[in-house]
Write a protein that holds these residues in place. Structure first.
Motif, PDB file in Angstrom:
ATOM      1  N   ALA A  63       0.807  -1.210   0.000  1.00  0.00           N
ATOM      2  CA  ALA A  63       0.000   0.000   0.000  1.00  0.00           C
ATOM      3  C   ALA A  63       0.844   1.266   0.000  1.00  0.00           C
ATOM      4  O   ALA A  63       0.489   2.258  -0.627  1.00  0.00           O
ATOM      5  N   VAL A  64       1.955   1.269   0.729  1.00  0.00           N
ATOM      6  CA  VAL A  64       2.763   2.492   0.835  1.00  0.00           C
ATOM      7  C   VAL A  64       4.034   2.428   0.005  1.00  0.00           C
ATOM      8  O   VAL A  64       4.536   3.456  -0.439  1.00  0.00           O
ATOM      9  N   GLY A  65       4.574   1.235  -0.160  1.00  0.00           N
ATOM     10  CA  GLY A  65       5.814   1.126  -0.892  1.00  0.00           C
ATOM     11  C   GLY A  65       7.017   1.154   0.036  1.00  0.00           C
ATOM     12  O   GLY A  65       6.978   1.745   1.105  1.00  0.00           O
ATOM     13  N   VAL A  66       8.091   0.494  -0.426  1.00  0.00           N
ATOM     14  CA  VAL A  66       9.310   0.362   0.371  1.00  0.00           C
ATOM     15  C   VAL A  66       9.883   1.721   0.741  1.00  0.00           C
ATOM     16  O   VAL A  66      10.338   1.952   1.858  1.00  0.00           O
ATOM     17  N   VAL A  67       9.846   2.623  -0.233  1.00  0.00           N
ATOM     18  CA  VAL A  67      10.551   3.883  -0.062  1.00  0.00           C
ATOM     19  C   VAL A  67       9.969   4.708   1.071  1.00  0.00           C
ATOM     20  O   VAL A  67      10.672   5.367   1.814  1.00  0.00           O
ATOM     21  N   LEU A  68       8.650   4.653   1.244  1.00  0.00           N
ATOM     22  CA  LEU A  68       8.009   5.600   2.146  1.00  0.00           C
ATOM     23  C   LEU A  68       7.348   4.984   3.372  1.00  0.00           C
ATOM     24  O   LEU A  68       6.769   5.699   4.182  1.00  0.00           O
ATOM     25  N   VAL A  69       7.458   3.671   3.519  1.00  0.00           N
ATOM     26  CA  VAL A  69       6.749   3.068   4.647  1.00  0.00           C
ATOM     27  C   VAL A  69       7.296   3.602   5.985  1.00  0.00           C
ATOM     28  O   VAL A  69       6.560   3.782   6.951  1.00  0.00           O
ATOM     29  N   SER A  70       8.567   3.910   6.021  1.00  0.00           N
ATOM     30  CA  SER A  70       9.121   4.415   7.286  1.00  0.00           C
ATOM     31  C   SER A  70       8.551   5.788   7.627  1.00  0.00           C
ATOM     32  O   SER A  70       8.407   6.144   8.785  1.00  0.00           O
ATOM     33  N   ALA A  71       8.184   6.545   6.580  1.00  0.00           N
ATOM     34  CA  ALA A  71       7.566   7.845   6.838  1.00  0.00           C
ATOM     35  C   ALA A  71       6.204   7.675   7.486  1.00  0.00           C
ATOM     36  O   ALA A  71       5.795   8.467   8.330  1.00  0.00           O
ATOM     37  N   MET A  72       5.496   6.590   7.106  1.00  0.00           N
ATOM     38  CA  MET A  72       4.195   6.349   7.729  1.00  0.00           C
ATOM     39  C   MET A  72       4.354   5.897   9.177  1.00  0.00           C
ATOM     40  O   MET A  72       3.438   5.996   9.975  1.00  0.00           O
ATOM     41  N   LEU A  73       5.532   5.365   9.493  1.00  0.00           N
ATOM     42  CA  LEU A  73       5.812   5.022  10.890  1.00  0.00           C
ATOM     43  C   LEU A  73       6.111   6.280  11.697  1.00  0.00           C
ATOM     44  O   LEU A  73       5.650   6.455  12.814  1.00  0.00           O
ATOM     45  N   ILE A  74       6.918   7.140  11.116  1.00  0.00           N
ATOM     46  CA  ILE A  74       7.490   8.230  11.906  1.00  0.00           C
ATOM     47  C   ILE A  74       6.624   9.487  11.891  1.00  0.00           C
ATOM     48  O   ILE A  74       6.413  10.109  12.939  1.00  0.00           O
TER      49      ILE A  74
END
Lengths: 256, 487
Positions: B238-249
């Protein structure tokens, strides 16, 4: 209390930090109901001693016993006040949350704090005169207030042996007096308190017994007996330069 | 850092997707923006329903876990983990030949764990510090992952596989199986976090203390890392590898600005995560299935930006307003103090202070002083005479002036008596301190200085009672108590 089972007994304890020995062959038997000050120069291993006693650092050799039992069996009887700087005071908790943490070891991991736990936490906050600040976020406290919170958290542990790492550092005069009064009160209840302390003149005043530490036990005994210029000289005088040089050589060889 | 990267990726995507969709504009030209929005809100398309469900689920699990990541200062770890799983995703696909969510999950988890393991090995055996280790692992794993992906896309089955969606995310590509897996993940996260909340909180705040309590800190850490890997992997599509950490932080960081308690922060973070997730799906749907990840993160970042500006305690605007109000108050107090001193200099004869006298005392022009007094009048703290050249106190502002003068002189006396300052060094310091001394400290000062009557320059220090009485009945009482006798 069985005299053959002292509150704290350390036998031949050696502790290494990153392969570098910091404490050598520590032997120590602390009798009950005493307020013990640990003094020594920077890098003498005062904090390391406390952390090793609490099982926060692995021992290279030796053992630590509380009331004749290993630490694993006596965790609930041992309380801890870490250095104030060791935590992030911007952490999103308020004062009573922090004090309540002192009760976390009393019940299983999955249990919520009970009403009794909350009552005890409030009582402990009251003892350090921090009850009016119970709902404050911890970053809005002064240094002295932060230290009181840590103390209240340790009180909430309701332990028999306490380790305190520099509880007097960076606190105001009023807090210092309040803390020492509280420590005396605890001692009079028969608890054993081991306090890492930085300031020699007040050390003489505050503590029943002193442990002079510099990588090994230089002296341990009643304050009047131990607080002599000769022993202090030996603690602070840097006579152990050869020992620390050897330590460096050992470390370098291991890294090769 | 994460934030700026998110924006950068977004720009990149906007450029990249343009040519891809150019040939499809012909198909979509008849779908109007509003029609598209209406289709969104009626939830007619099953793929849209799946996409929304996925966004909500990932918003919750990422928000909850992200809160812990942020307060434990492990943000970079989340980033590393999310990039390190990419080769696992690709390997999982190569292994099974289809987009089997379970195989991909296993591959990704293995790769993620391998990545974190490598970080700690490199850190412990070399002298490279943790941030560099993470950068190293993040980059190399990601590169391997991209290489494998390009290979897959060259393959015949690879082209239609949808494996490319793992880069920037495509919530519309989620199917029922994916949603089931995400729901399972979210439930497990919520269950375990609420069960172990006590331990996680204590271990995050003060690890050593938690260990000394006998809490299983190490197990809790691995539990958190495990949940993190798990939820990163299921969120990937749903978010993609590149940006999944942004959805965490990002949602967690936003929540951190808004709350001072951990459980509330978690709640807010889950809320922001969910809303930005849904927003991402909506925008992606509006743009005819543009990649979802960047839009979700843009949504999350916008919330952060708003919180950064107007959060009640930590917000930029609020802090700026507070500063503005403070400097306004200090200016008022300084003008009032000047008026008081003019009166004091003539032994409190008469009530009014002419602007000329005030200007002389403050070493300013009459025009400047007039502006200051007018500001006071507007705030109801002074009145101007009919000719506009005389300023008068109001009862309130007179006691304010006396309070400031008292603070100033007490502080000067304290510095000279207790801190051994020279008498000519104390004025500038007192000019600043006088505005911040609270009533409690002033009482302490008075006690400490034994209720002094005069400051180091021999001027009279107004007492608390005079201030309270004088507020009502000015000059007469002041004269009776011997104002200005020291001069």
């Amino acid at each position: 209390m069985n005299p053959s089972n002292p509150p704290l007994e350390i036998h031949d304890m050696t502790v290494a930090y990153h392969k570098r020995p910091v404490l050598y062959g520590i032997d120590l038997v602390v009798p009950g109901g005493k307020l013990v000050g640990v003094v020594g120069p920077n890098g003498a291993g005062k904090t390391t001693l406390i952390k090793a006693c609490l099982g926060l650092l692995p021992l290279s050799s030796g053992w630590v016993k509380y009331f004749g039992q290993a630490y694993r069996e006596s965790k609930s009887r041992v309380g801890y006040v870490p250095q104030r700087e060791s935590v992030d005071w911007d952490f999103p908790v308020n004062v009573s949350d922090v004090v309540l943490m002192g009760r976390y070891g009393k019940t299983s991991l999955f249990m919520r704090p009970t009403r009794e736990d909350r009552a005890i936490a409030r009582e402990c906050l009251d003892k350090v005169k921090m009850l009016p600040y119970a709902d404050r976020q911890i970053s809005n406290l002064s240094g002295g207030q932060q230290q009181r919170v840590f103390l209240a958290r340790a009180l909430a542990q309701e332990s028999d042996v306490y380790f305190m790492d520099e509880p007097f550092s960076g606190v105001d005069a009023a807090t210092e007096t309040a803390i020492i009064e509280l420590l005396h009160e605890l001692r009079d209840q028969g608890k054993t308190i081991i306090v890492v302390h930085h300031d020699l003149p007040t050390a003489k005043e505050y503590f029943d017994m002193l442990l002079l530490l510099n990588m090994r036990v230089v002296a341990f005994g009643d304050t009047e007996e131990v607080f002599t210029s000769e022993l202090l000289q030996r603690t602070y005088g840097g006579r152990l330069t050869i020992l620390s040089e050897v330590v460096d050589v050992v470390k370098q060889q291991e890294e090769r | 850092m994460i934030l700026s990267r998110a924006w950068a990726w977004c720009l990149l995507i906007c450029c990249l997707t343009q040519p891809v969709f150019a040939d499809r504009i012909g198909d979509v030209v008849d779908t109007h923006v509003w029609e598209q929005a209406a289709r969104f809100f009626t939830f007619r398309d099953p793929s849209l329903r799946y996409a929304l469900a996925g966004a909500l689920l990932l918003g919750i699990s990422c928000g909850v876990l992200g809160s812990f990541i942020v307060v434990r200062k492990m943000a970079l770890m989340g980033d590393t983990l999310s990039h390190a799983v990419l080769p696992g995703v690709a390997a999982g696909f190569l292994w099974s030949g289809t987009k089997d969510p379970l195989v991909i999950l296993v591959g990704a988890t293995i790769a993620g764990l391998l990545g974190t393991f490598l970080v700690s090995v490199i850190r412990q055996t070399t002298r490279i510090k943790e941030d560099a280790c993470m950068g190293l692992v993040l980059g190399s794993f990601f590169a391997v992952g991209i290489c494998l992906l390009t290979r897959i896309q060259k393959m015949e089955t690879g082209n239609q596989s949808g494996i490319d969606k793992f880069m920037f995310g495509q919530a519309a590509a989620l199917n029922a199986d994916d949603i089931r897996l995400m729901a399972l993940c979210t439930v497990v996260v919520l269950l375990l976090v609420s069960l172990c909340y006590k331990g996680l909180l204590a271990a995050s705040f003060d690890q050593d203390f938690a260990v000394s309590l006998g809490l299983p800190v190490r197990i809790l850490h691995y539990l958190l890392m495990g949940l993190l890997t798990f939820s990163i992997v299921v969120s990937l599509q749903a978010v993609g590898v590149v940006l999944v950490s942004a959805m965490l932080i990002t949602p967690a960081a936003t929540a951190y600005l808004l709350s001072d308690r951990m459980h509330r922060m978690i709640l807010y973070a889950a809320g922001f995560g969910t809303v930005s997730g849904a927003l991402g799906v909506f925008l992606s749907f509006q743009g005819n299935n543009l990649p979802t990840g960047p839009f979700m993160v843009v949504g999350a970042s916008s919330f952060f930006l708003i919180a950064f500006m107007i959060a009640p305690r930590h917000g930029l605007v609020v802090r700026w307003l507070r500063r503005l109000r403070r400097s306004r108050r200090i200016q008022f107090e300084n003008t009032l103090k000047g008026m008081h001193r003019v009166l004091e200099d003539r032994d409190f004869v008469g009530d009014g202070v002419s602007l000329r006298e005030l200007a002389e005392l403050r070493r300013e022009t009459i025009e400047d002083v007039r502006k200051r007094v007018r500001a006071l009048v507007r705030a109801g703290q002074a009145t101007l005479g009919e000719d506009g050249n005389m300023a008068y106190f109001t009862p309130d502002s007179r006691s304010t002036a006396m309070r400031i003068v008292r603070n100033h002189r007490l502080w000067e006396l304290y510095l000279t008596n207790e801190a051994n300052y020279d008498a000519d060094h104390v004025h500038d310091d007192a000019e600043k301190i006088e505005h911040v001394l609270g009533e409690e400290i002033v009482r302490q000062l008075e006690r400490k200085l034994n209720y002094p009557a005069q400051d180091p320059h021999g001027k009279r220090i107004p007492g608390i009672q005079e201030i309270q009485e004088d507020g009502v009945r000015p000059a007469a009482a002041g004269a009776g108590l011997g104002y200005g006798e020291s001069r």
